[in-house]
Scaffold this motif. Structure first.
Motif, PDB file in Angstrom:
ATOM      1  N   GLY A  20       0.759  -1.248  -0.044  1.00 43.14           N
ATOM      2  CA  GLY A  20       0.011  -0.011  -0.018  1.00 43.14           C
ATOM      3  C   GLY A  20       0.757   1.323   0.028  1.00 43.14           C
ATOM      4  O   GLY A  20       0.112   2.462   0.212  1.00 43.14           O
ATOM      5  N   PHE A  21       2.241   1.256  -0.067  1.00 43.79           N
ATOM      6  CA  PHE A  21       3.068   2.668  -0.087  1.00 43.79           C
ATOM      7  C   PHE A  21       3.054   2.972  -1.260  1.00 43.79           C
ATOM      8  O   PHE A  21       2.971   2.031  -2.616  1.00 43.79           O
ATOM      9  CB  PHE A  21       4.379   2.111   0.585  1.00 43.79           C
ATOM     10  N   GLU A  22       3.358   4.081  -1.654  1.00 47.36           N
ATOM     11  CA  GLU A  22       3.642   4.674  -3.180  1.00 47.36           C
ATOM     12  C   GLU A  22       4.800   5.528  -2.921  1.00 47.36           C
ATOM     13  O   GLU A  22       5.070   6.219  -2.016  1.00 47.36           O
ATOM     14  CB  GLU A  22       2.268   5.532  -3.542  1.00 47.36           C
ATOM     15  N   GLN A  23       5.297   5.601  -4.142  1.00 45.60           N
ATOM     16  CA  GLN A  23       6.696   6.314  -3.950  1.00 45.60           C
ATOM     17  C   GLN A  23       6.406   7.877  -4.050  1.00 45.60           C
ATOM     18  O   GLN A  23       5.529   8.117  -4.990  1.00 45.60           O
ATOM     19  CB  GLN A  23       7.648   6.339  -5.312  1.00 45.60           C
ATOM     20  N   VAL A  24       6.704   8.704  -3.468  1.00 41.28           N
ATOM     21  CA  VAL A  24       6.383  10.062  -3.304  1.00 41.28           C
ATOM     22  C   VAL A  24       7.188  10.731  -4.199  1.00 41.28           C
ATOM     23  O   VAL A  24       7.050  11.848  -4.861  1.00 41.28           O
ATOM     24  CB  VAL A  24       6.336  10.768  -1.823  1.00 41.28           C
ATOM     25  N   ARG A  25       8.725  10.709  -3.704  1.00 36.82           N
ATOM     26  CA  ARG A  25       9.835  11.205  -4.453  1.00 36.82           C
ATOM     27  C   ARG A  25      11.166  10.537  -4.444  1.00 36.82           C
ATOM     28  O   ARG A  25      11.119   9.843  -3.435  1.00 36.82           O
ATOM     29  CB  ARG A  25       9.853  12.734  -3.940  1.00 36.82           C
ATOM     30  N   GLN A  26      12.108  10.945  -5.142  1.00 31.83           N
ATOM     31  CA  GLN A  26      13.299  10.498  -4.940  1.00 31.83           C
ATOM     32  C   GLN A  26      14.443  11.540  -5.152  1.00 31.83           C
ATOM     33  O   GLN A  26      14.279  12.509  -5.898  1.00 31.83           O
ATOM     34  CB  GLN A  26      13.639   9.581  -6.177  1.00 31.83           C
ATOM     35  N   THR A  27      15.235  11.723  -3.943  1.00 33.65           N
ATOM     36  CA  THR A  27      16.150  12.638  -3.958  1.00 33.65           C
ATOM     37  C   THR A  27      17.333  11.856  -4.052  1.00 33.65           C
ATOM     38  O   THR A  27      17.810  11.241  -2.933  1.00 33.65           O
ATOM     39  CB  THR A  27      16.114  13.451  -2.419  1.00 33.65           C
ATOM     40  N   GLY A  28      18.117  12.063  -4.958  1.00 31.77           N
ATOM     41  CA  GLY A  28      19.428  11.243  -5.148  1.00 31.77           C
ATOM     42  C   GLY A  28      19.457   9.699  -4.869  1.00 31.77           C
ATOM     43  O   GLY A  28      18.561   9.324  -5.809  1.00 31.77           O
ATOM     44  N   SER A  29      20.032   9.209  -4.205  1.00 31.64           N
ATOM     45  CA  SER A  29      20.079   7.763  -4.056  1.00 31.64           C
ATOM     46  C   SER A  29      19.075   7.187  -2.923  1.00 31.64           C
ATOM     47  O   SER A  29      18.997   6.146  -2.476  1.00 31.64           O
ATOM     48  CB  SER A  29      21.447   7.117  -3.723  1.00 31.64           C
ATOM     49  N   HIS A  30      17.921   8.083  -2.597  1.00 26.76           N
ATOM     50  CA  HIS A  30      16.844   7.712  -1.651  1.00 26.76           C
ATOM     51  C   HIS A  30      15.723   7.866  -2.208  1.00 26.76           C
ATOM     52  O   HIS A  30      15.322   9.062  -2.511  1.00 26.76           O
ATOM     53  CB  HIS A  30      17.203   8.671  -0.347  1.00 26.76           C
ATOM     54  N   VAL A  31      14.572   6.845  -2.169  1.00 28.42           N
ATOM     55  CA  VAL A  31      13.360   6.948  -2.480  1.00 28.42           C
ATOM     56  C   VAL A  31      12.287   7.062  -1.139  1.00 28.42           C
ATOM     57  O   VAL A  31      12.801   6.184  -0.199  1.00 28.42           O
ATOM     58  CB  VAL A  31      12.850   5.625  -3.045  1.00 28.42           C
ATOM     59  N   VAL A  32      11.773   8.277  -1.262  1.00 30.89           N
ATOM     60  CA  VAL A  32      10.737   8.509  -0.035  1.00 30.89           C
ATOM     61  C   VAL A  32       9.374   7.580  -0.350  1.00 30.89           C
ATOM     62  O   VAL A  32       8.838   7.909  -1.374  1.00 30.89           O
ATOM     63  CB  VAL A  32      10.604   9.799   0.235  1.00 30.89           C
ATOM     64  N   MET A  33       8.813   6.923   0.508  1.00 29.95           N
ATOM     65  CA  MET A  33       7.572   6.283   0.209  1.00 29.95           C
ATOM     66  C   MET A  33       6.503   6.741   1.353  1.00 29.95           C
ATOM     67  O   MET A  33       7.032   6.596   2.449  1.00 29.95           O
ATOM     68  CB  MET A  33       7.579   4.770   0.102  1.00 29.95           C
ATOM     69  N   ALA A  38      -5.309   5.627   8.746  1.00 26.06           N
ATOM     70  CA  ALA A  38      -6.344   6.390   9.689  1.00 26.06           C
ATOM     71  C   ALA A  38      -5.967   7.424  10.310  1.00 26.06           C
ATOM     72  O   ALA A  38      -6.626   8.551  10.774  1.00 26.06           O
ATOM     73  CB  ALA A  38      -7.424   5.276  10.554  1.00 26.06           C
ATOM     74  N   GLU A  39      -4.668   7.308  11.103  1.00 24.29           N
ATOM     75  CA  GLU A  39      -4.367   8.212  12.096  1.00 24.29           C
ATOM     76  C   GLU A  39      -3.513   9.481  11.251  1.00 24.29           C
ATOM     77  O   GLU A  39      -2.915  10.039  11.827  1.00 24.29           O
ATOM     78  CB  GLU A  39      -3.419   7.466  13.022  1.00 24.29           C
ATOM     79  N   GLY A  40      -3.139   9.157   9.910  1.00 20.59           N
ATOM     80  CA  GLY A  40      -2.484  10.095   9.329  1.00 20.59           C
ATOM     81  C   GLY A  40      -1.608   9.411   8.066  1.00 20.59           C
ATOM     82  O   GLY A  40      -2.218   8.775   7.236  1.00 20.59           O
ATOM     83  N   GLU A  41      -0.351   9.322   8.141  1.00 15.17           N
ATOM     84  CA  GLU A  41       0.576   9.013   7.267  1.00 15.17           C
ATOM     85  C   GLU A  41       1.446   8.117   7.722  1.00 15.17           C
ATOM     86  O   GLU A  41       2.253   8.576   8.737  1.00 15.17           O
ATOM     87  CB  GLU A  41       1.039  10.039   6.264  1.00 15.17           C
ATOM     88  N   ILE A  42       2.105   7.117   7.229  1.00 19.98           N
ATOM     89  CA  ILE A  42       3.373   6.570   7.627  1.00 19.98           C
ATOM     90  C   ILE A  42       4.411   6.850   6.384  1.00 19.98           C
ATOM     91  O   ILE A  42       4.069   6.460   5.256  1.00 19.98           O
ATOM     92  CB  ILE A  42       3.106   4.976   7.610  1.00 19.98           C
ATOM     93  N   GLY A  43       5.704   6.950   6.917  1.00 26.60           N
ATOM     94  CA  GLY A  43       6.788   7.272   5.875  1.00 26.60           C
ATOM     95  C   GLY A  43       7.864   6.478   5.783  1.00 26.60           C
ATOM     96  O   GLY A  43       8.201   6.114   7.074  1.00 26.60           O
ATOM     97  N   CYS A  44       8.493   6.041   5.004  1.00 29.47           N
ATOM     98  CA  CYS A  44       9.836   5.387   5.020  1.00 29.47           C
ATOM     99  C   CYS A  44      10.872   5.818   3.874  1.00 29.47           C
ATOM    100  O   CYS A  44      10.272   6.106   2.845  1.00 29.47           O
ATOM    101  CB  CYS A  44       9.809   3.751   5.071  1.00 29.47           C
ATOM    102  N   VAL A  45      12.112   5.791   4.067  1.00 26.30           N
ATOM    103  CA  VAL A  45      13.119   5.848   3.119  1.00 26.30           C
ATOM    104  C   VAL A  45      13.863   4.917   2.786  1.00 26.30           C
ATOM    105  O   VAL A  45      14.288   4.107   3.724  1.00 26.30           O
ATOM    106  CB  VAL A  45      13.994   7.111   3.827  1.00 26.30           C
TER     107      VAL A  45
END
Length: 75
Positions: A20-33, A38-45
């Motif tokens: 269920g994660f989606e790629q938000v952006r890529q900065t250099g060699s790191h992808v932010v997903m 329900a409580e908001g958002e979960i992010g990971c790099v």
């Protein structure tokens, strides 16, 4: 708890997208997903590497609040 496999960042990103994660952006060699919950958002790099170390993958799963079993089932 099963052992984490040695996989590439591409495989890890694909498994996170199945969860269920989606790629938000890529900065250099790191992808932010991100994933909306329900409580908001979960992010990971995810760093873009040929092979992720087990400790790095473990940290990604902690950020994503995903269990090892869930992750392995979606590989």
């Amino acid at each position: 708890m099963p052992k984490l496999p040695r996989i590439s960042s591409r495989e890890a990103i694909r498994a996170l997208e199945r969860l269920g994660f989606e790629q938000v952006r890529q900065t250099g060699s790191h992808v932010v997903m991100k994933k909306a919950i329900a409580e908001g958002e979960i992010g990971c790099v995810v760093p873009v590497h040929q092979e992720l170390k087990v400790g790095t993958l473990s940290g990604i799963l902690k950020q994503a609040q995903v269990t090892v079993e869930e992750f392995i089932d979606n590989l």
